[in-house]
Each structure stands twice: as structure tokens, then as C-alpha cells.
Design an enzyme around this catalytic site. Sequence first.
Site, PDB file in Angstrom:
ATOM      1  N   HIS A  44      -1.262  -0.307  -9.987  1.00  0.00           N
ATOM      2  CA  HIS A  44      -1.908  -1.225  -9.036  1.00  0.00           C
ATOM      3  C   HIS A  44      -2.429  -2.500  -9.731  1.00  0.00           C
ATOM      4  O   HIS A  44      -3.641  -2.747  -9.793  1.00  0.00           O
ATOM      5  CB  HIS A  44      -3.044  -0.521  -8.271  1.00  0.00           C
ATOM      6  CG  HIS A  44      -3.361  -1.195  -6.956  1.00  0.00           C
ATOM      7  ND1 HIS A  44      -3.826  -0.532  -5.863  1.00  0.00           N
ATOM      8  CD2 HIS A  44      -3.289  -2.495  -6.577  1.00  0.00           C
ATOM      9  CE1 HIS A  44      -4.025  -1.374  -4.868  1.00  0.00           C
ATOM     10  NE2 HIS A  44      -3.707  -2.593  -5.291  1.00  0.00           N
ATOM     11  N   GLU A 103      -4.078   7.103  -4.812  1.00  0.00           N
ATOM     12  CA  GLU A 103      -4.233   6.523  -6.160  1.00  0.00           C
ATOM     13  C   GLU A 103      -5.513   7.050  -6.814  1.00  0.00           C
ATOM     14  O   GLU A 103      -6.516   7.205  -6.119  1.00  0.00           O
ATOM     15  CB  GLU A 103      -4.358   4.993  -6.057  1.00  0.00           C
ATOM     16  CG  GLU A 103      -3.071   4.324  -5.715  1.00  0.00           C
ATOM     17  CD  GLU A 103      -3.241   2.805  -5.554  1.00  0.00           C
ATOM     18  OE1 GLU A 103      -4.276   2.240  -5.982  1.00  0.00           O
ATOM     19  OE2 GLU A 103      -2.323   2.187  -5.007  1.00  0.00           O
ATOM     20  N   ARG A 116       0.839  -1.201   0.000  1.00  0.00           N
ATOM     21  CA  ARG A 116       0.000   0.000   0.000  1.00  0.00           C
ATOM     22  C   ARG A 116       0.874   1.251   0.000  1.00  0.00           C
ATOM     23  O   ARG A 116       1.904   1.302   0.695  1.00  0.00           O
ATOM     24  CB  ARG A 116      -0.902   0.038   1.238  1.00  0.00           C
ATOM     25  CG  ARG A 116      -2.128  -0.867   1.166  1.00  0.00           C
ATOM     26  CD  ARG A 116      -3.147  -0.423   0.110  1.00  0.00           C
ATOM     27  NE  ARG A 116      -4.309  -1.269   0.060  1.00  0.00           N
ATOM     28  CZ  ARG A 116      -4.462  -2.329  -0.753  1.00  0.00           C
ATOM     29  NH1 ARG A 116      -3.505  -2.680  -1.585  1.00  0.00           N
ATOM     30  NH2 ARG A 116      -5.577  -3.034  -0.751  1.00  0.00           N
TER      31      ARG A 116
HETATM   32  C1  DGY Z   1      -5.571  -6.138  -2.450  1.00  0.00           C
HETATM   33  O1  DGY Z   1      -6.358  -7.075  -2.494  1.00  0.00           O
HETATM   34  O2  DGY Z   1      -5.367  -5.524  -1.413  1.00  0.00           O
HETATM   35  C2  DGY Z   1      -4.915  -5.752  -3.712  1.00  0.00           C
HETATM   36  O3  DGY Z   1      -4.130  -4.643  -3.572  1.00  0.00           O
HETATM   37  C3  DGY Z   1      -5.968  -5.557  -4.788  1.00  0.00           C
HETATM   38  O4  DGY Z   1      -5.345  -5.507  -6.009  1.00  0.00           O
END
Ligand code: DGY
Length: 317
Positions: A283, A265, A236
Site C-alpha cells: 500500500h 491489510e 482498494r
Molecule cells: C488513499 O488515500 O485512499 C490512499 O490509499 C492512501 O494511501
Amino acid sequence: MKKILITRKLIKESEDKATKTFDPIFNTNDELYSQSKVIQMSKGCDGILTSLTDKMDQETINNLPDTIKIISNFAVGFGNIDLEAAKKRGIAVTNTPEVLSDATAEIGILLILGACRRAAEGIESAREGGWKWSADYLIGKQLTGTRLGILGMGRIGQKIAKIARSLGMIIHYHNRSKLSDEKELGAVYHKDIKSLFSVSDVLSICCPATKETENMINKETVEFFPKGAVITNVARGDIVDDEALIDALNRRKIYAVGLDVYKNEPNLNPGYFKIKSAFILPHLGSATKDTRIAMANLAIDNINEFLKTGNCKNKVN
Ligand code: DGY
């Protein structure tokens, strides 16, 4: 049948499953709903299937109708949901672990390779033309024998470690607790991030975004790395202080970055665009058809299980 709001368009197979399981409200245009629209559309619903693009903060959760019993996030990460606020209102929150570990680890490895082997510059030169092969052209960092630090050795971290090991990398990691020998497979445990970062020629960030990990890569911690280290992030964006990382790239303290996730994002810090060695993706971690179907199906199963039994194995609050 239970009424469910599904905030984003799902792959057809999953929407078919939702239709068989519930009385669903679909988002046919895949519009990004505002927080007030989520509140308004969830009237009369028993649950909401959210995605990481839905900001379920305290105010939004406090204004949800009383009929909402569960927020099932279509992601393993749940930093977009205020867990405490949901708990206070008696709303369960669930996520979709395991089913996306392999796909996300593949992107984690792509980030490491892309950043170390200067893929961003290579792609740009190949498209522009006019390049010529030469003995010292776009020399990158070879992975063989290089130390890989893994921040967060959960399922995704362990899978990245396994692939990286097969590429000849030496694995170090930091976790809240040391793994069993069976899971560690010879990786070296570091109790604190200073110790991990100081041996990380390459770092792979795989930990969840929490209050503790927010801005863990910052002005101070970036100095712990060996000069010319590479930082990659498949988890993240909230874990990175972008200004500090961009400054470290500009000073060549950090050689390159491989990033799939960002604060705010899709509006990533424009400083990254100016850095040639930044290998950046939009992503894509879990973006394969099988994985996205498995995630959505699990998110549906979580709602079903919870509404039927009052509990669910993927409950996170
Ligand atoms: C998640 O599931 O957290 C991923 O980042 C989605 O792509």
C-alpha cells in the site's frame, strides 16, 4: 481552541500545523488504536483525524461522544468509515482528494510495468544470483499497442491514462458516466464492465470501494477478460475476490497481477505469495513525503473549515 484526536502519527510538518490550528491529541508511538480506544480517547474532542487503518463502523460511530462533529479521513478513500452511520449522528466525513492523484498514479503505472515485465521474478533472480542473460529469459508483455482498461476514470484513472498513453497503450474505460471529450482524450468508453473487461489486456482498478464495486473482480467477471490478461489494483482490496483471482492466476487465465491494496491489510491472502508473477507492494500509493504532508494538511484544513463554517468542500456524506 478546538480539541482534535489524531489517531496516527503524522509527518512533523503536519503535526506542527495541527498544533498551530487546534489543541491536538497526538499518537506519539503510532500505535494502532482499537475501536474502543478511539471512542475512549475522543472524549471531549470536537473532531477526529482518522486514517484508513481506523475501522469507523456503525458500532464505533454510534458510541462516539456527542461532541464529535467531524471525522476527517487522511486518505482519498473512505471505505473504512460508515458514512450513513455518521450522517445519522450528524457527523461530517471528509477525505483528501486531488493532492495524492499524481503519487498514486505513479504507483498505478509501476504496478502495470511490474506485472507486465515480470519485475517480481526479475528481482528475485537478481538477488539469488546464478541467472544468465539469454534471448528468451524472463520474457514479459510489452505495453506498446496493448489495450489498457481503466475501471474508474476519476483523477487517478485519468492520470494513469495519460502516462499509459505516452507508453503507447490504447485506453478503454468504464465509469458511471462518460467523460467529456476533453477529459476522455480519445479513450473508449464502455457502459458496462463486461464490455470493458473483454478488451482489457491490462486492467487498472482505480474506482472507490463501495457496495456496488465490492468483489467486482470475481469468479464470473474474471472470465470476461482475454486469456493472459494482467490485472492491477491501486484502489482498494475490497474490489477483488482474492480466491477467484488466485484461481484464475493458477489456471493462467490471468497472466500476472500488480497489487498495492488488499482485503484485510496487512494480512493479504497467502495465495498471492505462491504466485511468481504476482508483483505486490505494501500500500504505497500515496507514500511520498510531499503527498503525505499535503494529505495531512488537507485533512487538518477540512476540520478547521468545517468547525468554523459548518461546511467543507471535501465532505463526502
Ligand atoms: C488513499 O488515500 O485512499 C490512499 O490509499 C492512501 O494511501
